[in-house]
Design an enzyme around this catalytic site. Sequence first.
Site, PDB file in Angstrom:
ATOM      1  N   ARG B  58      15.446 -42.390 -34.017  1.00  0.00           N
ATOM      2  CA  ARG B  58      16.776 -42.319 -33.405  1.00  0.00           C
ATOM      3  C   ARG B  58      17.021 -40.984 -32.723  1.00  0.00           C
ATOM      4  NH1 ARG B  58      18.552 -45.089 -38.307  1.00  0.00           N
ATOM      5  NH2 ARG B  58      19.329 -43.052 -38.944  1.00  0.00           N
ATOM      6  N   GLU B  95      14.076 -39.033 -51.468  1.00  0.00           N
ATOM      7  CA  GLU B  95      14.653 -39.257 -52.791  1.00  0.00           C
ATOM      8  C   GLU B  95      13.550 -39.759 -53.743  1.00  0.00           C
ATOM      9  OE1 GLU B  95      18.603 -41.405 -54.671  1.00  0.00           O
ATOM     10  OE2 GLU B  95      18.076 -41.708 -52.567  1.00  0.00           O
TER      11      GLU B  95
END
Lengths: 170, 170
Positions: B58, B95
Site C-alpha cells: 500500500r 506480533e
Amino acid sequence: MNFNDYIRNIPDFPKEGILFKDITPLLKDKKAFKSAIDAMAKPYQDMEIDYVVGIEARGFIIGTPMAYALDKGFIPVRKPGKLPHDKLTANYDLEYGSNELEIHKDAIDKGDKILLVDDLLATGGTTKASVDLIEELGGDIVGIAFLLELMDLNGREKIEGYDIFTLLQH
Amino acid sequence: MNFNDYIRNIPDFPKEGILFKDITPLLKDKKAFKSAIDAMAKPYQDMEIDYVVGIEARGFIIGTPMAYALDKGFIPVRKPGKLPHDKLTANYDLEYGSNELEIHKDAIDKGDKILLVDDLLATGGTTKASVDLIEELGGDIVGIAFLLELMDLNGREKIEGYDIFTLLQH
C-alpha cells in the site's frame, strides 16, 4: 527519451532460464518515470473513464500515478487475503500450480468504465483473471495498458478484443 | 474535504479484535484520492528531495503518485524474493514471528535525500526496518509521510527524531 535504456535485464530470475525485465531503474529516474506515466496516460486523456484498476503489486506502481494524472479514482486488484471487505476471487494458472486475485464486490458498479493497468503483459494470465473480476461486477473495460509487453509470450491472445496499449515491446 | 469519511472501519480483520482501517473508499473517490495525495505532497514541495521510497504494497499506492506529483524518482522497498538485483535485507518483528523487507543495493547512494512513504503508521515496525535499509545504504531521510496514524499504537516511538507527517490520526 528511450525508455528501454531504463529497463534492466536480469538473467535467471526468478528462476533459471527466465530473463527478468527490471523496471526499477525507470522508476528511479524522475524524468523517465514521469515521461513514462504521461505517455501511458495520454491515449486515455479524452476517453470516458470512471476508474483505473491496478493489479498488485507493480500494477499499483504504474496504475496509481496514472489515476492521479488522469484525475480518476483507483481500485486495487489484490493477492489473496489482503482485501478486508466482501470480495470476489478469480483463479488463474501459473506455469506450476495456480494463484488467486481478489476485488472488493462494491468496488465496481454495473456500467462503470474501467481502465485496467499493469506493468507487464507476459502470458496474460493475471490480466485475464482481472478482466474476469471486473466484468463479473458489471464493469465495462475501455482499455488495458501495460508498461512493457513480452512479445514472445503472446499474452495478447488471452485478452483478444480489448483495446490494448503497451508503451514498450520486448 | 473530510478524508475520514472515506476510511472504512472493518472489525476483526485480519483477525479477531483488530479494527482494520480500509482506505479503498478514499482511493476510489477521484476527488478524495487527488486531494489526499496533494495534501501529503504539499509539505515537501520546497524541500530538497532526491527520491521517494515506498513500502510494498500500500506504500506503492500512496508513494508513486506522491513521487509523480513532486516530480521525483521512486524506489520500492519490497517483500522478500521480489527484487531481482543485489539487495539488502532487514528483519522486523511482528506480533507473532517476524518478516523481512528488501531494497536494491544500488537504489540509493550516500547522501541521497529520501522521503519515505507508507499508508499506515501502526506499530512502526515496517517503517523502522525501511529506515534501517535506507540508512545502511547511506541515504539521508528528510521526511516520513503516512496517510493514517493509529495513535494508540505509539509507532512514533520507533522512529523518534525523524520529521514525520501524518494526514489523518485515528
